[in-house]
Design a protein around this motif. Structure first.
Motif, PDB file in Angstrom:
ATOM      1  N   VAL A   1     -13.835   3.587  -3.771  1.00 25.17           N
ATOM      2  CA  VAL A   1     -12.265   3.285  -3.381  1.00 25.17           C
ATOM      3  C   VAL A   1     -11.111   2.592  -3.410  1.00 25.17           C
ATOM      4  O   VAL A   1     -10.125   2.028  -3.404  1.00 25.17           O
ATOM      5  CB  VAL A   1     -12.412   3.016  -1.214  1.00 25.17           C
ATOM      6  CG1 VAL A   1     -11.092   3.094  -0.512  1.00 25.17           C
ATOM      7  CG2 VAL A   1     -13.106   4.021  -0.744  1.00 25.17           C
ATOM      8  N   MET A   2     -11.771   1.051  -3.982  1.00 23.94           N
ATOM      9  CA  MET A   2     -11.243   0.010  -4.825  1.00 23.94           C
ATOM     10  C   MET A   2     -10.003   0.541  -5.550  1.00 23.94           C
ATOM     11  O   MET A   2      -9.149  -0.296  -5.472  1.00 23.94           O
ATOM     12  CB  MET A   2     -12.223  -0.892  -5.112  1.00 23.94           C
ATOM     13  CG  MET A   2     -12.483  -1.833  -3.943  1.00 23.94           C
ATOM     14  SD  MET A   2     -11.370  -2.359  -2.848  1.00 23.94           S
ATOM     15  CE  MET A   2     -12.175  -4.149  -3.505  1.00 23.94           C
ATOM     16  N   THR A   3     -10.784   1.107  -6.396  1.00 21.46           N
ATOM     17  CA  THR A   3     -10.070   1.688  -8.295  1.00 21.46           C
ATOM     18  C   THR A   3      -8.669   2.259  -6.925  1.00 21.46           C
ATOM     19  O   THR A   3      -7.970   2.401  -7.919  1.00 21.46           O
ATOM     20  CB  THR A   3     -11.238   2.327  -8.749  1.00 21.46           C
ATOM     21  OG1 THR A   3     -11.838   1.386  -9.243  1.00 21.46           O
ATOM     22  CG2 THR A   3     -10.292   2.474  -9.489  1.00 21.46           C
ATOM     23  N   ALA A   4      -8.487   3.692  -6.606  1.00 15.99           N
ATOM     24  CA  ALA A   4      -8.330   4.143  -6.160  1.00 15.99           C
ATOM     25  C   ALA A   4      -6.773   3.566  -4.985  1.00 15.99           C
ATOM     26  O   ALA A   4      -5.325   3.787  -5.657  1.00 15.99           O
ATOM     27  CB  ALA A   4      -8.890   5.305  -5.182  1.00 15.99           C
ATOM     28  N   SER A   5      -7.291   1.844  -4.535  1.00 15.18           N
ATOM     29  CA  SER A   5      -6.060   1.544  -3.895  1.00 15.18           C
ATOM     30  C   SER A   5      -5.392   0.974  -4.775  1.00 15.18           C
ATOM     31  O   SER A   5      -4.416   0.896  -5.039  1.00 15.18           O
ATOM     32  CB  SER A   5      -6.081   1.532  -2.750  1.00 15.18           C
ATOM     33  OG  SER A   5      -6.714   0.195  -3.093  1.00 15.18           O
ATOM     34  N   SER A   6      -5.862   0.719  -6.235  1.00 18.42           N
ATOM     35  CA  SER A   6      -5.550  -0.366  -7.660  1.00 18.42           C
ATOM     36  C   SER A   6      -4.169   0.402  -7.965  1.00 18.42           C
ATOM     37  O   SER A   6      -3.397   0.305  -8.166  1.00 18.42           O
ATOM     38  CB  SER A   6      -6.598  -0.890  -8.379  1.00 18.42           C
ATOM     39  OG  SER A   6      -7.706  -1.916  -7.538  1.00 18.42           O
ATOM     40  N   PHE A   7      -5.289   2.073  -7.866  1.00 14.91           N
ATOM     41  CA  PHE A   7      -4.362   2.543  -8.898  1.00 14.91           C
ATOM     42  C   PHE A   7      -2.856   2.774  -8.334  1.00 14.91           C
ATOM     43  O   PHE A   7      -1.448   2.287  -8.765  1.00 14.91           O
ATOM     44  CB  PHE A   7      -4.650   4.498  -9.380  1.00 14.91           C
ATOM     45  CG  PHE A   7      -5.299   4.087 -10.368  1.00 14.91           C
ATOM     46  CD1 PHE A   7      -5.089   4.009 -11.486  1.00 14.91           C
ATOM     47  CD2 PHE A   7      -6.563   4.393 -10.415  1.00 14.91           C
ATOM     48  CE1 PHE A   7      -5.896   4.275 -13.027  1.00 14.91           C
ATOM     49  CE2 PHE A   7      -7.292   4.754 -11.443  1.00 14.91           C
ATOM     50  CZ  PHE A   7      -6.953   4.499 -13.058  1.00 14.91           C
ATOM     51  N   LEU A   8      -3.155   2.876  -6.645  1.00 16.89           N
ATOM     52  CA  LEU A   8      -1.650   3.529  -6.189  1.00 16.89           C
ATOM     53  C   LEU A   8      -0.606   1.949  -5.482  1.00 16.89           C
ATOM     54  O   LEU A   8      -0.110   2.315  -5.623  1.00 16.89           O
ATOM     55  CB  LEU A   8      -2.229   3.206  -4.303  1.00 16.89           C
ATOM     56  CG  LEU A   8      -1.651   4.142  -3.726  1.00 16.89           C
ATOM     57  CD1 LEU A   8      -1.001   5.278  -3.757  1.00 16.89           C
ATOM     58  CD2 LEU A   8      -2.339   3.833  -2.331  1.00 16.89           C
ATOM     59  N   GLU A   9      -1.336   0.803  -5.801  1.00 15.09           N
ATOM     60  CA  GLU A   9      -0.449  -0.533  -5.724  1.00 15.09           C
ATOM     61  C   GLU A   9       0.233  -1.064  -6.715  1.00 15.09           C
ATOM     62  O   GLU A   9       1.567  -1.871  -6.362  1.00 15.09           O
ATOM     63  CB  GLU A   9      -1.646  -1.285  -4.651  1.00 15.09           C
ATOM     64  CG  GLU A   9      -1.964  -1.141  -3.800  1.00 15.09           C
ATOM     65  CD  GLU A   9      -1.909  -2.045  -1.972  1.00 15.09           C
ATOM     66  OE1 GLU A   9      -1.083  -3.184  -2.093  1.00 15.09           O
ATOM     67  OE2 GLU A   9      -3.516  -2.169  -1.870  1.00 15.09           O
TER      68      GLU A   9
END
Lengths: 207, 207
Positions: free
Chosen positions: B168-176
């Motif tokens: 989840v953290m990685t996904a949201s990092s990609f996003l932001e």
DNA sequence: CAGTTCAGTTAACAACTGTTTGCCGGATGG
DNA sequence: CCATCCGGCAAACAGTTGTTAACTGAACTG
């Protein structure tokens, strides 16, 4: 100490602080992007227009809250990093400190967890910047440890990131779970940290 | 296939889907707790009262969005878990799949990251429940691997939790982050996963 | 002590909110 | 073909919202 500030400025800070605290309180059951200006002033017992004497926006108040909340977290981090003992008991201490911090400042922790990915850009960015600073700080402390000999700077930074993310996750777990679940959460967090530190020990010889 | 549903029901699903998509779109710049009913119906081009034909609440719509968003994530997880190769290239694959998923469904990912700790209890709980199910699924897959021989069930579960959180953290990092930062984020994520898998390999003999 | 600064007030503004009621008209099913 | 169902509509409801303006009066300044 020449910090004797006038009666007026003292009063101003007082209501400013009251606004911050009222906002923080109201944020326990909603997000910043739905928090109303009137809602806050009503709790403080002050006219809506008075809000503008202290903040431009709700986003502005949010940024101020970030500084306040992560200021206290900063102290916590230093506490953990300052102690030096065998790695195993250091893990225990870290988890204890996090648990204690959540117990002492639940609203601050909730605010950070909620608004880290929340709907207000300025606040998100403020939190990201502050957490990045934490990461740097942790990286510096890790780099100074003998265990990090031979590590590239970048690898130390990625490990620090892992620690910071894990810290935030653990804190928010403590917060959202009922109090009687706390020991279980602490146990999981300890074992996760232990596993990470095992990986750390074998990083340079991945055989 | 006897799934030929009537004209009327088809239309109903269509506007329901339109409401969901409009809501998801509006949530890119705010949180669910500040999303207005009228705001959503206005985008769809439908009367405010029509909303009640599909959802009781905004929270209700939020829960529906959780199912939709985590349904697609479910597919992704299975994709990763199904492949079997040497652990190292499996890590590469995982990060690739996550990156691709974020590129394909950015709004879904944003929604989950934002509302996971957001201001609407029902939605938070729906996300937590679904992520717990993911954790169980990952744990099952991990437990079946030879590397997990001798592991207690609880330890497998805590490892799975670490993976899910990291995902989840990685996904949201990609996003932001801006798109040009993506390779760097992927690289950090890979190394973090590598470190975790190292810790995993040495879990039973922590010497 | 006179003059200025300024945190907080009062009052009004248009614009918006969620929710209810009764109604329309096309799809549905006997 | 006719009666029923039901998704969507228009209109009105009482409240709420952020923001502005001109004010008051206590604390400050010289």
């Amino acid at each position: 100490m020449s910090n004797t500030l006038g009666v007026r400025e003292a009063q101003k800070r007082k209501t400013r602080q009251a606004l911050l605290e009222a906002g923080l309180g109201l944020l326990e059951e909603q997000s910043l992007s739905s928090l109303g200006l009137r809602e806050v002033t009503r709790v403080v017992g002050v006219a809506p227009a008075a809000f503008y004497r202290h903040f431009r926006d709700m986003a502005d108040l949010g940024v101020a809250l970030v500084e306040e909340a992560l200021g206290s977290l900063h102290v916590m981090i230093r506490t953990v990093l300052a102690e030096q003992a065998d790695p195993e008991s250091l893990i225990d201490r870290s988890v204890e400190v996090v648990a204690a911090h959540v117990r002492a400042h639940p609203a601050h922790v909730r605010f950070i967890a909620r608004e880290r990915h929340g709907g207000v850009r300025a606040v998100r960015e403020a939190i990201a910047a502050e957490l990045a600073r934490f990461g740097d700080e942790v990286a510096e402390a890790l780099g100074a440890q003998p265990l990090s000999e031979g590590w590239s700077e970048d690898d130390v930074r990625m490990l620090a990131g892992l620690y910071v993310d894990h810290l935030v996750m653990t804190a928010s777990s403590f917060l959202e779970a009922p109090p009687d679940e706390a020991p279980r959460i602490a146990d999981v967090a300890r074992r996760q940290l232990l596993l990470i530190s095992l990986g750390r020990r074998h990083w340079l010889r991945p055989a």
